[in-house]
Scaffold this motif. Structure first.
Motif, PDB file in Angstrom:
ATOM      1  N   LEU A 112      52.605  63.849  -9.766  1.00  8.35           N
ATOM      2  CA  LEU A 112      53.302  62.950  -8.935  1.00  8.35           C
ATOM      3  C   LEU A 112      54.518  62.953  -8.485  1.00  8.35           C
ATOM      4  CD1 LEU A 112      51.693  59.758 -10.571  1.00  8.35           C
ATOM      5  CD2 LEU A 112      50.801  61.128  -8.579  1.00  8.35           C
ATOM      6  N   ASN A 113      55.093  62.618  -7.518  1.00 10.03           N
ATOM      7  CA  ASN A 113      56.487  62.606  -7.192  1.00 10.03           C
ATOM      8  C   ASN A 113      56.943  61.512  -7.440  1.00 10.03           C
ATOM      9  OD1 ASN A 113      58.872  62.289  -5.899  1.00 10.03           O
ATOM     10  ND2 ASN A 113      58.102  62.697  -3.707  1.00 10.03           N
ATOM     11  N   THR A 114      58.000  61.555  -8.353  1.00  9.35           N
ATOM     12  CA  THR A 114      58.743  60.049  -8.896  1.00  9.35           C
ATOM     13  C   THR A 114      60.160  59.801  -8.514  1.00  9.35           C
ATOM     14  OG1 THR A 114      59.519  61.347 -10.840  1.00  9.35           O
ATOM     15  CG2 THR A 114      57.395  60.575 -10.935  1.00  9.35           C
ATOM     16  N   ALA A 115      60.291  60.453  -7.214  1.00  8.64           N
ATOM     17  CA  ALA A 115      61.900  60.366  -6.813  1.00  8.64           C
ATOM     18  C   ALA A 115      62.267  58.940  -6.616  1.00  8.64           C
ATOM     19  CB  ALA A 115      62.067  61.094  -5.439  1.00  8.64           C
ATOM     20  N   ALA A 116      61.123  58.134  -6.208  1.00  4.44           N
ATOM     21  CA  ALA A 116      61.470  56.722  -5.892  1.00  4.44           C
ATOM     22  C   ALA A 116      61.651  55.994  -7.037  1.00  4.44           C
ATOM     23  CB  ALA A 116      60.436  56.168  -5.016  1.00  4.44           C
ATOM     24  N   LEU A 117      61.350  56.448  -8.067  1.00  2.00           N
ATOM     25  CA  LEU A 117      61.516  55.654  -9.610  1.00  2.00           C
ATOM     26  C   LEU A 117      62.699  56.461 -10.389  1.00  2.00           C
ATOM     27  CD1 LEU A 117      57.874  55.133 -10.328  1.00  2.00           C
ATOM     28  CD2 LEU A 117      59.398  53.711  -9.301  1.00  2.00           C
ATOM     29  N   PRO A 118      63.999  56.311 -10.218  1.00  2.00           N
ATOM     30  CA  PRO A 118      65.061  56.942 -11.055  1.00  2.00           C
ATOM     31  C   PRO A 118      65.058  56.307 -12.152  1.00  2.00           C
ATOM     32  CG  PRO A 118      66.219  55.055  -9.447  1.00  2.00           C
ATOM     33  CD  PRO A 118      64.341  55.450  -9.139  1.00  2.00           C
ATOM     34  N   GLU A 119      64.644  55.299 -12.614  1.00  2.00           N
ATOM     35  CA  GLU A 119      64.654  54.702 -14.016  1.00  2.00           C
ATOM     36  C   GLU A 119      63.691  55.588 -14.937  1.00  2.00           C
ATOM     37  OE1 GLU A 119      61.536  51.920 -11.692  1.00  2.00           O
ATOM     38  OE2 GLU A 119      63.409  53.145 -11.297  1.00  2.00           O
ATOM     39  N   LEU A 120      62.641  56.391 -14.274  1.00  2.00           N
ATOM     40  CA  LEU A 120      61.862  57.300 -15.374  1.00  2.00           C
ATOM     41  C   LEU A 120      62.722  58.468 -15.604  1.00  2.00           C
ATOM     42  CD1 LEU A 120      59.538  55.841 -14.238  1.00  2.00           C
ATOM     43  CD2 LEU A 120      58.330  57.751 -14.000  1.00  2.00           C
ATOM     44  N   THR A 121      63.855  58.820 -14.837  1.00  2.00           N
ATOM     45  CA  THR A 121      64.861  60.286 -15.326  1.00  2.00           C
ATOM     46  C   THR A 121      65.650  59.559 -16.230  1.00  2.00           C
ATOM     47  OG1 THR A 121      64.551  60.967 -13.100  1.00  2.00           O
ATOM     48  CG2 THR A 121      66.367  61.467 -14.440  1.00  2.00           C
ATOM     49  N   HIS A 122      66.172  58.547 -16.076  1.00  2.00           N
ATOM     50  CA  HIS A 122      67.120  57.665 -17.247  1.00  2.00           C
ATOM     51  C   HIS A 122      66.081  57.590 -18.343  1.00  2.00           C
ATOM     52  CE1 HIS A 122      70.100  55.111 -19.052  1.00  2.00           C
ATOM     53  NE2 HIS A 122      69.358  54.363 -19.429  1.00  2.00           N
ATOM     54  N   ALA A 123      64.995  57.154 -18.490  1.00  2.00           N
ATOM     55  CA  ALA A 123      64.210  56.977 -19.803  1.00  2.00           C
ATOM     56  C   ALA A 123      63.863  58.220 -20.232  1.00  2.00           C
ATOM     57  CB  ALA A 123      62.728  56.353 -19.221  1.00  2.00           C
ATOM     58  N   HIS A 124      63.776  59.164 -19.537  1.00  2.00           N
ATOM     59  CA  HIS A 124      63.498  60.483 -20.061  1.00  2.00           C
ATOM     60  C   HIS A 124      64.580  61.127 -20.987  1.00  2.00           C
ATOM     61  CE1 HIS A 124      63.641  65.162 -19.832  1.00  2.00           C
ATOM     62  NE2 HIS A 124      62.232  65.041 -19.901  1.00  2.00           N
ATOM     63  N   ALA A 125      65.875  60.874 -20.616  1.00  2.00           N
ATOM     64  CA  ALA A 125      67.081  61.336 -21.311  1.00  2.00           C
ATOM     65  C   ALA A 125      67.140  60.695 -22.522  1.00  2.00           C
ATOM     66  CB  ALA A 125      68.211  61.086 -20.570  1.00  2.00           C
ATOM     67  N   GLY A 126      66.769  59.441 -22.625  1.00  2.00           N
ATOM     68  CA  GLY A 126      66.654  58.521 -23.803  1.00  2.00           C
ATOM     69  C   GLY A 126      65.469  59.007 -24.787  1.00  2.00           C
TER      70      GLY A 126
END
Length: 293
Positions: free
Chosen positions: A150-164
């Motif tokens: 899935l393309n998740t570009a519209a959900l930047p909070e996932l990238t932030h969560a991934h770092a955490g």
């Protein structure tokens, strides 16, 4: 590719030589028993040592390189009662198909990463992705199973969560905390336990659906396909709270110790919820009981 499914890699090798997987193995004098699952990623191919070395010689890749990259290249001592059990005595090499538990099946790796690593030959490969690797932050892709990415570009909070999530992995007890957190948020999602979270997850699901117009869920349910992705930020937040919480003291005058209420208040704030009062049957309540002296 790292942690790639053996069956996925063999399929790519065969395709590069314009062969089917069965013809490739037959040409290398590798006998195959069992049958692959009709569901992509539903079975895995295990090879004995002679077969592994034949493949290493054919592909001109060091054997240790293959065993490092393909975690299930060799058979993990299959059950003799399993139809895919590998019989002994095949000097030419032997391979056997084994069914996989859906919970541990390989998922589709990031298409962009796959295309780059395969020299542009394909964008499809299956790999055993740990939970913290289901999101590719570089290309904003989420592994939603063996079929879809899935393309998740519209959900930047996932990238932030991934770092955490990557930071969380280094904490003591992180694996256990993640298992609990994933089970809890899955239950909350499926039962719409918290109105605020249900609305938040529904909004993310709509954004994902709009960003992936060509994706058709195999199950027919977008809610199921997108569940792990839309709940990911809250799962990481909850796992961090669980991993950093000490044991709770015993109940205070027949009621949960004030430390439990403090934990719930802190977790509610972290999840951006007005309050968090789990019912007796809630998995979070079960977890607090497990953590009580």
């Amino acid at each position: 590719m790292p942690t790639e499914s053996t069956a996925s890699w063999l399929q790519r090798v065969a395709a590069a030589h314009h062969l089917s997987q069965a013809h490739l193995l037959d040409g290398l004098a590798i006998t195959v028993t069992g049958r692959p699952s009709r569901t992509p990623g539903g079975s895995e191919l295990h090879l004995d040592h002679p077969a592994q070395h034949r493949l290493a010689a054919f592909t001109r890749l060091p054997h240790h390189h293959l065993t490092h990259a393909l975690p299930y290249l060799g058979s993990p001592c299959p059950d003799p009662a399993d139809p895919g059990h590998t019989p002994a005595g095949h000097g030419g090499g032997h391979a056997s198909w084994h069914r996989l538990d859906p919970r541990h099946a390989p998922m589709r790796a990031c298409p962009s990463c796959t295309l780059r690593r395969t020299g542009g030959t394909t964008n499809h490969a299956l790999a055993y992705l740990p939970d913290h690797a289901r999101l590719c932050p570089r290309h904003h892709r989420w592994a939603a199973g063996p079929h879809q990415s899935l393309n998740t570009a519209a959900l930047p909070e996932l990238t932030h969560a991934h770092a955490g999530h990557r930071r969380l992995r280094h904490r003591p007890g992180a694996a256990d905390a993640w298992t609990w957190a994933a089970a809890i948020t899955t239950r909350w999602h499926d039962h719409s336990t918290h109105t605020a979270l249900a609305a938040r997850w529904q909004h993310r699901r709509r954004l994902l659906h709009a960003a992936n117009p060509g994706v058709r869920p195999v199950t027919g349910s977008w809610a199921l396909l997108a569940r792990d992705a839309v709940t990911y930020p809250e799962t990481v937040t909850l796992a961090r709270a669980l991993a950093t919480t000490a044991m709770f003291p015993a109940p205070f005058h027949g009621r949960p110790h004030p430390a439990v209420h403090a934990f719930l208040d802190h977790t509610a704030t972290a999840l951006d919820l007005p309050h968090l009062t789990p019912l007796p049957g809630d998995l979070l309540t079960t977890w607090t009981r497990h953590r009580t002296h």
